[in-house]
Write an enzyme that holds these catalytic residues in place. Structure first.
Site, PDB file in Angstrom:
ATOM      1  N   ASP A 138       0.923  -9.823  -5.587  1.00 24.36           N
ATOM      2  CA  ASP A 138       2.253  -9.213  -5.537  1.00 24.36           C
ATOM      3  C   ASP A 138       2.174  -7.745  -5.984  1.00 24.36           C
ATOM      4  O   ASP A 138       3.018  -7.253  -6.739  1.00 24.36           O
ATOM      5  CB  ASP A 138       3.239  -9.999  -6.405  1.00 24.36           C
TER       6      ASP A 138
ATOM      7  N   LEU B  60       0.842  -1.209   0.000  1.00 21.56           N
ATOM      8  CA  LEU B  60       0.000   0.000   0.000  1.00 21.56           C
ATOM      9  C   LEU B  60       0.871   1.251   0.000  1.00 21.56           C
ATOM     10  O   LEU B  60       0.381   2.357  -0.165  1.00 21.56           O
ATOM     11  CB  LEU B  60      -0.923  -0.011   1.222  1.00 21.56           C
ATOM     12  N   ARG B  61       2.165   1.074   0.226  1.00 22.29           N
ATOM     13  CA  ARG B  61       3.176   2.138   0.134  1.00 22.29           C
ATOM     14  C   ARG B  61       3.091   3.169   1.252  1.00 22.29           C
ATOM     15  O   ARG B  61       3.823   4.158   1.199  1.00 22.29           O
ATOM     16  CB  ARG B  61       3.130   2.845  -1.222  1.00 22.29           C
TER      17      ARG B  61
END
Lengths: 322, 424
Positions: free
Chosen positions: B306, B64-65
């Protein structure tokens, strides 16, 4: 960015960039070699110029340092009457954080007609060509002057020119390529060129650490014993061994390398009596080649350099005329 | 809120259900599958004729950064992408900036995810502090904060003594350890599978033994410690064979494959397409066939997205300099359906790999359709093909090697906790 097809040919099969020798039709390669032939004599004239690229701006973009290749490209462009601008980017914009494609956009804005590109990354020239296409600048041409380990197509062409000059028919030749094939863009380009022109026997010779996985897939025979590999061949191409190869545990020492894979008169005796010896330069004497062989009568290493200018003139003029 | 999903083909892999039925939802839970209960008055009716009503997808590997990498993506954008892809529950790896190695970071992430009111988010905690591979994290504290497992993200754990101790410690408390098998040294500098394609293109290579050497180490230490092990993102035929053998010997281990590895191989790099720069790299056709067979025979339990959104600039560079990864949340369903259809796997069996099976790895009661279960659902049209295009994606990352591909299956409705959080 998706690159669906071989981007160096236009829909009519005409060469618009030179990115790789892989996938180039044999007729295209032969036509480049044929075009180079008359250019070879220009260097011997008093006025060493033809006006084929007058008014064209050629940017030599070297992201990786090189003296020889850059110089021969510069001479080739100047003999075609082009304006040549040399940029050693390694020391300028990318170190200030500018991306490769930003650099290209800026130079296109300066009305570049052709980029001669050397870059440490495989595929850099393809990236630039596809970017020019995507940004609506298909009239700006790219010549790959070496991208990572992938290709050095003008070197491959000048090697082919040299072989043709001395040996004529590719379809009857055995060519041995010796040394660090793993890291060599010169080897890859030459292999593609030779197999395309129908050379029946291309061999690569080196230790397992310096040969890439499944190199046989490129259409070559693999040898680890140099004497065996050179037996009866017509052409011996020695590759440069970078000194940093000793650091990555690829080789124990340059001395041991020379013992196994250095070209000596003794090993050369296994090749045909009229076999020629080539090297893309710069040479490491005493590492991959013994001085008496490098300077011997079968060495065509200096003619390669001369032919290189003619071949680069042919490539640049053909692409610019496209 | 009462919702009725009428006339859809209800496919629940866990109960082997595959029949046309109406699903009734009340207060966030499924109250009926089949006839509506007496007196049930729906506030909203969804006509699902011709659509498949499946459990919401569970994804074990979606970046999700957040925190720290918001230039690539944000929680908001990626949770939007999750539900657009029918994913109602996901685990996010700890490779944020800073990594998820402190309870405060985990709590904040979960709070922000709850606030977004879309997919459920399960953070995977860092196994070692800063993912540096030297000091163990406070797994107990992290578990209390909501971590469901511990991993190294994409950073290989080179120190085998640390790996042994991390597994011993995790096993003491029953914590789950998720590891991706890749040797720190054999992967060094490599950007493509060590095969004919890398040889042709002159790309520095990652050999298959980079996976098998690490896998051998991980399996040996897991046997030694009895840790609850999940193997992330297998990529090689040899790796699949090793996991098959480990399972045959009775070892309790689960394994996962990234959806793109089921469909692509190193040839898809074409002329240096940076979208095909993935980690682990796309491998050979033989590897791809082995991964598909392993997924079919149960050696591999789970397909993960991924998901790795990457900003455009990080892909507009030469292949070897490009940041690895592909956006995947919105492709997971379609790529799983495509695998199932191509390999003759029934719909329920294919969906099991992205629903009940990953839920079991997570250790949560999810990925099922049944009376009393949470109403986390994915309603999709199996007959529609859609073209993967940049503007068709909700993820902030538009990077995928499938751009331009036509894929089967389009999500129409995604429900989380009985609420429609996505419809198209």
């Amino acid at each position: 960015m998706t690159i669906a097809r071989n981007p160096q040919l236009d829909p009519d099969g005409k060469l618009v960039h030179l990115l790789t020798l892989e996938g180039l039709p044999a007729e295209t390669i032969v036509s480049i070699l044929d075009t180079a032939a008359p250019f070879a004599s220009i260097g011997e004239r008093e006025v060493k110029k033809v006006p084929l690229m007058r008014g064209k701006a050629v940017f030599n973009l070297f992201f990786e340092s090189s003296t020889r290749t850059r110089t021969t490209f510069e001479i080739a462009a100047k003999r075609l009457s082009a304006d040549v601008i040399n940029l050693n980017i390694g020391a300028s914009s990318t170190s200030k954080g500018e991306t490769l494609l930003d650099t290209i956009d800026n130079l296109v804005a300066m009305n570049a007609d052709m980029f001669v590109v050397r870059h440490a990354q495989s595929g850099a020239a393809h990236l630039i060509a596809s970017h020019l296409h995507a940004t609506g600048k298909p009239h700006v041409h790219v010549v790959n002057a070496g991208d990572g380990r992938h290709g050095h197509p003008t070197q491959g062409l000048l090697d082919l020119y040299t072989i043709r000059h001395y040996k004529r028919d590719f379809r009857a030749l055995s060519v041995a390529i010796v040394g660090d094939v793993l890291h060599s863009r010169v080897a890859r380009s030459l292999i593609h060129g030779l197999t395309t022109l129908g050379t029946p026997d291309v061999r690569v010779i080196g230790p397992k650490t310096l040969l890439p996985t499944r190199v046989e897939g490129l259409g070559v025979h693999v040898h680890h014993d140099m004497r065996e590999g050179l037996a009866g061949c017509d052409v011996v191409v020695m590759l440069r061994l970078q000194s940093e190869r000793m650091k990555g545990a690829l080789l124990p020492s340059s001395g041991e390398y020379f013992k196994h894979y250095g070209l000596t008169a003794d090993k050369l005796a296994r090749a045909k009596p009229d076999a020629i010896v080539m090297h893309p330069g710069p040479m490491n004497r005493g590492v991959e080649i013994d001085s008496p062989v490098a300077d011997g009568e079968r060495s065509v290493i200096l003619p390669q350099v001369t032919f290189g200018i003619a071949v680069r003139m042919a490539v640049m003029s053909m692409i610019a005329g496209a | 809120m009462r919702i009725e999903i009428r006339g859809g083909r209800v496919v629940d892999p866990a109960s082997r259900t595959d029949r046309t039925a109406t699903v009734c939802i009340e207060d966030g839970r499924i109250v009926a599958v089949g006839a509506a209960p007496e007196g049930f008055r729906a506030d909203r009716t969804i006509a699902a004729s011709g659509l498949v009503v499946a459990p919401g997808l569970v994804d074990l590997n979606a970046r999700l950064r957040e925190p720290g990498l918001e230039h690539k993506a944000t929680l908001d954008s990626e949770l939007r992408a999750a539900v657009a892809g029918g994913v109602t529950r996901l685990a996010c790896p700890p490779d944020t900036d800073p990594p998820l190695d402190e309870p405060g970071l985990v709590e904040m992430l979960r709070e922000r995810a709850r606030h977004a009111r879309r997919a459920h988010v399960h953070p995977v905690g860092a196994l070692t502090v800063g993912l540096a591979g030297t000091t163990l994290t406070e797994m107990g504290e992290l578990a209390d904060a909501g971590c469901i497992a511990y991993s190294q993200g994409d950073v290989p754990l080179a120190d085998t003594q640390v790996m042994l101790r991390a597994m011993q410690y995790a096993a003491t408390f029953g914590h789950r350890v998720w590891l991706r098998p890749h040797d720190a040294h054999l992967t060094r500098g490599g950007v493509a599978h060590d095969g004919e394609i890398a040889t042709r293109l002159g790309l520095p290579a990652v050999p298959s033994c980079a996976e098998t050497v690490a896998l051998g180490t991980i399996l040996a230490l897991a046997r030694e410690t009895g840790v609850r092990l999940h193997l992330q993102r297998l990529s090689t035929a040899e790796g699949v064979a090793m996991v098959r053998e480990a399972k045959r010997s009775g070892m309790a281990v689960t394994a996962e494959v990234a959806a793109h590895h089921l469909h692509l191989c190193d040839m898809d790099i074409g002329w240096f397409d940076a979208q095909a720069r993935l980690d682990p790299p796309l491998r050979g056709t033989r590897d791809r066939a082995a991964l598909r067979a392993g997924l079919a025979d149960g050696t591999i339990d789970v397909v993960s997205s991924d998901h790795a959104p990457v900003d455009d600039d990080a892909k507009l560079v030469p292949f070897g300099e490009a940041e690895p990864g592909a956006t995947g949340l919105e492709l997971l369903l379609s790529l799983t359906l495509k695998w199932g259809a191509e390999d003759g796997i029934g719909l329920a069996d294919a969906l099991a790999r992205v629903t009940v099976s990953p839920a079991a790895v997570l250790g949560v009661d999810a990925g099922v359709i049944g009376v009393g279960a949470a109403a986390d659902l994915c309603v999709f049209d199996p007959a529609v093909h859609w073209r993967v295009e940049r503007r068709a994606l909700a993820s902030q990352g538009r990077n995928t090697p499938f751009l331009g591909h036509e894929l089967p299956g389009r999500v129409r409705y995604t429900l989380v906790g009985g609420l429609v959080v996505h419809e198209a």
